[in-house]
Scaffold this motif. Structure first.
Motif, PDB file in Angstrom:
ATOM      1  N   UNK A   1       2.152  11.519  21.504  1.00 46.21           N
ATOM      2  CA  UNK A   1       3.547  11.455  21.086  1.00 46.21           C
ATOM      3  C   UNK A   1       3.637  10.632  19.816  1.00 46.21           C
ATOM      4  N   UNK A   2       4.368  11.168  18.842  1.00 49.18           N
ATOM      5  CA  UNK A   2       4.526  10.474  17.571  1.00 49.18           C
ATOM      6  C   UNK A   2       5.968  10.597  17.098  1.00 49.18           C
ATOM      7  N   UNK A   3       6.408   9.585  16.415  1.00 50.62           N
ATOM      8  CA  UNK A   3       7.705   9.667  15.753  1.00 50.62           C
ATOM      9  C   UNK A   3       7.567  10.592  14.557  1.00 50.62           C
ATOM     10  N   UNK A   4       8.664  10.883  13.916  1.00 48.52           N
ATOM     11  CA  UNK A   4       8.669  11.836  12.805  1.00 48.52           C
ATOM     12  C   UNK A   4       7.727  11.453  11.675  1.00 48.52           C
ATOM     13  N   UNK A   5       7.751  10.201  11.243  1.00 51.35           N
ATOM     14  CA  UNK A   5       6.880   9.769  10.150  1.00 51.35           C
ATOM     15  C   UNK A   5       5.412   9.872  10.507  1.00 51.35           C
ATOM     16  N   UNK A   6       5.072   9.460  11.729  1.00 54.37           N
ATOM     17  CA  UNK A   6       3.688   9.556  12.179  1.00 54.37           C
ATOM     18  C   UNK A   6       3.216  10.987  12.254  1.00 54.37           C
ATOM     19  N   UNK A   7       4.105  11.878  12.712  1.00 57.96           N
ATOM     20  CA  UNK A   7       3.764  13.297  12.785  1.00 57.96           C
ATOM     21  C   UNK A   7       3.511  13.865  11.396  1.00 57.96           C
ATOM     22  N   UNK A   8       4.367  13.506  10.445  1.00 56.89           N
ATOM     23  CA  UNK A   8       4.205  14.007   9.071  1.00 56.89           C
ATOM     24  C   UNK A   8       2.853  13.592   8.505  1.00 56.89           C
ATOM     25  N   UNK A   9       2.475  12.353   8.707  1.00 64.82           N
ATOM     26  CA  UNK A   9       1.199  11.857   8.191  1.00 64.82           C
ATOM     27  C   UNK A   9       0.041  12.514   8.935  1.00 64.82           C
ATOM     28  N   UNK A  10       0.155  12.647  10.232  1.00 60.71           N
ATOM     29  CA  UNK A  10      -0.870  13.313  11.053  1.00 60.71           C
ATOM     30  C   UNK A  10      -1.121  14.728  10.529  1.00 60.71           C
ATOM     31  N   UNK A  11      -0.055  15.468  10.280  1.00 53.59           N
ATOM     32  CA  UNK A  11      -0.183  16.829   9.763  1.00 53.59           C
ATOM     33  C   UNK A  11      -0.787  16.799   8.353  1.00 53.59           C
ATOM     34  N   UNK A  12      -0.339  15.868   7.512  1.00 55.52           N
ATOM     35  CA  UNK A  12      -0.888  15.760   6.153  1.00 55.52           C
ATOM     36  C   UNK A  12      -2.404  15.613   6.172  1.00 55.52           C
ATOM     37  N   UNK A  13      -2.906  14.657   6.932  1.00 55.80           N
ATOM     38  CA  UNK A  13      -4.353  14.404   6.899  1.00 55.80           C
ATOM     39  C   UNK A  13      -5.130  15.529   7.566  1.00 55.80           C
ATOM     40  N   UNK A  14      -4.528  16.191   8.561  1.00 57.54           N
ATOM     41  CA  UNK A  14      -5.198  17.346   9.153  1.00 57.54           C
ATOM     42  C   UNK A  14      -5.247  18.516   8.176  1.00 57.54           C
ATOM     43  N   UNK A  15      -4.178  18.726   7.419  1.00 59.39           N
ATOM     44  CA  UNK A  15      -4.176  19.808   6.429  1.00 59.39           C
ATOM     45  C   UNK A  15      -5.250  19.563   5.374  1.00 59.39           C
ATOM     46  N   UNK A  16      -5.427  18.321   4.961  1.00 61.53           N
ATOM     47  CA  UNK A  16      -6.481  18.006   3.989  1.00 61.53           C
ATOM     48  C   UNK A  16      -7.856  18.399   4.543  1.00 61.53           C
ATOM     49  N   UNK A  17      -8.118  18.058   5.799  1.00 59.95           N
ATOM     50  CA  UNK A  17      -9.422  18.345   6.409  1.00 59.95           C
ATOM     51  C   UNK A  17      -9.578  19.837   6.721  1.00 59.95           C
ATOM     52  N   UNK A  18      -8.547  20.459   7.267  1.00 59.49           N
ATOM     53  CA  UNK A  18      -8.608  21.889   7.585  1.00 59.49           C
ATOM     54  C   UNK A  18      -8.870  22.689   6.315  1.00 59.49           C
ATOM     55  N   UNK A  19      -8.201  22.328   5.243  1.00 64.44           N
ATOM     56  CA  UNK A  19      -8.355  23.062   3.982  1.00 64.44           C
ATOM     57  C   UNK A  19      -9.777  22.982   3.449  1.00 64.44           C
ATOM     58  N   UNK A  20     -10.447  21.888   3.721  1.00 64.95           N
ATOM     59  CA  UNK A  20     -11.826  21.721   3.257  1.00 64.95           C
ATOM     60  C   UNK A  20     -12.814  22.522   4.100  1.00 64.95           C
ATOM     61  N   UNK A  21     -12.498  22.754   5.366  1.00 61.07           N
ATOM     62  CA  UNK A  21     -13.479  23.335   6.286  1.00 61.07           C
ATOM     63  C   UNK A  21     -13.182  24.766   6.741  1.00 61.07           C
TER      64      UNK A  21
END
Length: 176
Positions: A13-33
């Motif tokens: 469970x994450x608040x809105x800001x935490x979710x946004x950052x979580x998605x950001x860093x996952x998109x960076x990694x997903x895009x690389x792999x």
């Protein structure tokens, strides 16, 4: 509160800001792999977690509702790839490009990694696939931010839609 569920009853469970950052860093990694069709479908699912488009407090998905593949080999490959994505994100891949410091993200990533690791993809709920279909996979790339784009859902990646948060600095387009 945004909730990401694991197949074993665990939840992140994450608040809105935490979710946004979580998605950001996952998109960076997903895009690389991302290399295989399942990877691009998962990338599309991530783009659907963009609260700037979908709405705040309404995103999240259940790992047990993903189509992990038809065979044990396909399911294992998808799970291994997602674990590699999380491992890459945990190395802080491209985090130096973020315009903010993500203080809690490492903990979120570790929790989510444990959820993925504990998941038995063969127990995923049949007929509940939340992955976008192959025709909706995130195969376009945002030239400005060098990540997979949200097309065909909307024009722009999670960083384009971030507005003032504008996580990854834009790269100038040719001729600018």
């Amino acid at each position: 509160m945004n909730v990401f569920h694991g197949g074993d009853g665990r939840r992140l469970e994450m608040r809105n800001g935490g979710t946004a950052v979580f998605v950001d860093v996952l998109v960076l990694a997903v895009s690389a792999l991302a290399r295989e069709p399942w990877h691009f479908r998962f990338a599309a699912l991530l783009t659907l977690q963009d609260q700037n488009v979908m709405g705040r407090g309404v995103v999240g998905f259940d790992l047990a509702e993903l189509d992990w593949g038809d065979t044990p080999r396909e399911r294992a490959a998808a799970k291994d790839w997602l674990l590699c994505v999380l491992d890459l994100a945990l190395t802080r891949h491209r985090w130096e490009e973020l315009t903010y410091e993500p203080p809690y993200t490492e903990g979120y990533l570790r929790t989510y990694r444990a959820m993925v690791e504990a998941l038995a993809p063969a127990t995923a709920e049949p007929g509940t696939d939340v992955l976008p279909g192959p025709e909706d996979a995130a195969t376009a790339s945002c030239v400005r931010h060098r990540v997979l784009d949200a097309l065909p859902y909307w024009a722009g990646c999670v960083f384009c839609t971030a507005g003032d948060r504008g996580s990854v600095p834009q790269q100038p387009l040719p001729g600018q």
